[in-house]
Design a protein around this motif. Sequence first.
Motif, PDB file in Angstrom:
ATOM      1  N   ASP A  51       0.816  -1.208   0.000  1.00 10.28           N
ATOM      2  CA  ASP A  51       0.000   0.000   0.000  1.00 10.28           C
ATOM      3  C   ASP A  51       0.856   1.266   0.000  1.00 10.28           C
ATOM      4  O   ASP A  51       0.354   2.360   0.208  1.00 10.28           O
ATOM      5  N   CYS A  52       2.167   1.112  -0.226  1.00 11.50           N
ATOM      6  CA  CYS A  52       3.058   2.280  -0.268  1.00 11.50           C
ATOM      7  C   CYS A  52       4.254   1.930  -1.156  1.00 11.50           C
ATOM      8  O   CYS A  52       5.251   1.379  -0.689  1.00 11.50           O
ATOM      9  N   LEU A  53       4.172   2.260  -2.426  1.00 11.73           N
ATOM     10  CA  LEU A  53       5.244   1.922  -3.370  1.00 11.73           C
ATOM     11  C   LEU A  53       6.074   3.124  -3.800  1.00 11.73           C
ATOM     12  O   LEU A  53       7.199   2.956  -4.276  1.00 11.73           O
ATOM     13  N   THR A  54       5.527   4.314  -3.635  1.00 13.89           N
ATOM     14  CA  THR A  54       6.251   5.508  -4.084  1.00 13.89           C
ATOM     15  C   THR A  54       6.269   6.570  -2.995  1.00 13.89           C
ATOM     16  O   THR A  54       5.679   7.643  -3.147  1.00 13.89           O
ATOM     17  N   PRO A  55       6.923   6.298  -1.861  1.00  8.97           N
ATOM     18  CA  PRO A  55       7.001   7.328  -0.817  1.00  8.97           C
ATOM     19  C   PRO A  55       7.752   8.554  -1.331  1.00  8.97           C
ATOM     20  O   PRO A  55       8.721   8.416  -2.093  1.00  8.97           O
ATOM     21  N   ASP A  56       7.290   9.729  -0.932  1.00 12.09           N
ATOM     22  CA  ASP A  56       7.925  10.961  -1.424  1.00 12.09           C
ATOM     23  C   ASP A  56       9.030  11.456  -0.503  1.00 12.09           C
ATOM     24  O   ASP A  56       9.610  12.517  -0.752  1.00 12.09           O
ATOM     25  N   TYR A  57       9.347  10.695   0.546  1.00 13.40           N
ATOM     26  CA  TYR A  57      10.361  11.120   1.509  1.00 13.40           C
ATOM     27  C   TYR A  57      11.618  10.252   1.469  1.00 13.40           C
ATOM     28  O   TYR A  57      12.590  10.531   2.163  1.00 13.40           O
ATOM     29  N   CYS A  58      11.597   9.172   0.672  1.00  8.40           N
ATOM     30  CA  CYS A  58      12.775   8.325   0.556  1.00  8.40           C
ATOM     31  C   CYS A  58      12.694   7.515  -0.724  1.00  8.40           C
ATOM     32  O   CYS A  58      11.637   7.453  -1.366  1.00  8.40           O
ATOM     33  N   THR A  59      13.802   6.899  -1.083  1.00  7.90           N
ATOM     34  CA  THR A  59      13.821   5.958  -2.196  1.00  7.90           C
ATOM     35  C   THR A  59      13.569   4.563  -1.647  1.00  7.90           C
ATOM     36  O   THR A  59      14.249   4.131  -0.715  1.00  7.90           O
ATOM     37  N   LEU A  60      12.594   3.871  -2.196  1.00  3.56           N
ATOM     38  CA  LEU A  60      12.268   2.507  -1.790  1.00  3.56           C
ATOM     39  C   LEU A  60      12.708   1.553  -2.887  1.00  3.56           C
ATOM     40  O   LEU A  60      12.339   1.721  -4.051  1.00  3.56           O
ATOM     41  N   ALA A  61      13.511   0.562  -2.516  1.00  6.29           N
ATOM     42  CA  ALA A  61      13.985  -0.425  -3.485  1.00  6.29           C
ATOM     43  C   ALA A  61      13.917  -1.815  -2.865  1.00  6.29           C
ATOM     44  O   ALA A  61      13.928  -1.965  -1.635  1.00  6.29           O
ATOM     45  N   PHE A  62      13.864  -2.822  -3.722  1.00  7.35           N
ATOM     46  CA  PHE A  62      13.723  -4.205  -3.274  1.00  7.35           C
ATOM     47  C   PHE A  62      14.934  -5.023  -3.716  1.00  7.35           C
ATOM     48  O   PHE A  62      15.546  -4.745  -4.745  1.00  7.35           O
ATOM     49  N   TYR A  63      15.260  -6.024  -2.911  1.00  7.71           N
ATOM     50  CA  TYR A  63      16.306  -6.963  -3.302  1.00  7.71           C
ATOM     51  C   TYR A  63      15.770  -8.382  -3.127  1.00  7.71           C
ATOM     52  O   TYR A  63      14.898  -8.637  -2.298  1.00  7.71           O
TER      53      TYR A  63
END
Length: 361
Positions: A51-63
């Motif tokens: 429910d949160c894929l594009t936060p505007d306060y940080c970069t979110l990435a997956f490994y």
Amino acid sequence: MRLVVLGLSLSSAWGNGHATTFRALLKAFAARGHDILFLERDVPWYRDHRDCLTPDYCTLAFYDDLPDLRKSWGVAIAGADAVIVGSYVPEGVEVARFVQATATGTTAFYDIDTPVTLAKLSRGDFEYISAEVIPGYDVYLSFTGGPTLDVLEGRYGAPAARALYCSVDPALYRPTGAEKRWDLSYLGTYSDDRQPTLDRLLLAPARARPDLRFVVAGPQYPASIDWPDNVERIEHLPPAEHAHFYSASRYTLNVTRADMIAAGWSPSVRLFEAGACATAIVSDRWSGLETLLTPGTEIVLADGTADVLAALARDDAAAIGAAAQARILAQHTAAHRAAELEGYLDEAAAVGRRSSVLAGE
């Protein structure tokens, strides 16, 4: 500063309390001018409930796994001013070894489950941290304060154990003006050790007062539970609906896990989120709670069914909720925690610089 966080989840609040904690804290930390990269292990149970894929306060990435983490994000971890690893991160011990060997900045462990962690360590369960890697973190950030901090330093060799309680984003958690729909609510994922308290402090009062309305929101409750007719069930409540849920509750219940009651000084995020919505809270009892909210005026403590029934008979729920809201906005917002985090990381960096100078001499 450039901060890298490896946490259980930022993208999904399904079945965990980590996501909302990280969201509030990192949003406030970014507002202080810092750059944040959040790395999350890509797992199917959160992938299906994001429910949160594009936060505007940080970069979110997956490994995908540890080799992918090393290959894709080793340079970012090495170049960060600080790297935080959270509790319950998959393969957390190996992640710790990699981070401690790679990072050139401050390293920290953020334990959102400290009493559970200590119980695991005592029985040799190293699911996400081990006694071996604790001294390798420059600072141990703990959801639990009080005497537990001495245990972390004295028994496990943490160089610096500091309390970093959960908090609330008041922009998201505030009164919505919703009409009161329930007399007593509870929001939380099912837990074996919380269920007896939920039975005693919500289900039993519901059976005793069939004229009142109750609700339990959260996933993973077994089908075997006998819900009274006046207890509504909500299987999953997304964070965007939490404020409305609390605002629609005359009282809401806080239930604490057994390990956290034993340790004390372990506030649940629901205390701060419900309080920020000016909802009166009924809570089980544990040491240190009185340092956060004043019993009787800012929170109601309940040991058994009779205490809850007495609270429901009171007519000052609105006043208790308003007092709790004032206290929380003054001391327990995400902005307060972000300032504390910045201070702890700066403190650890300064210690590291002094140690380097002494070693050079």
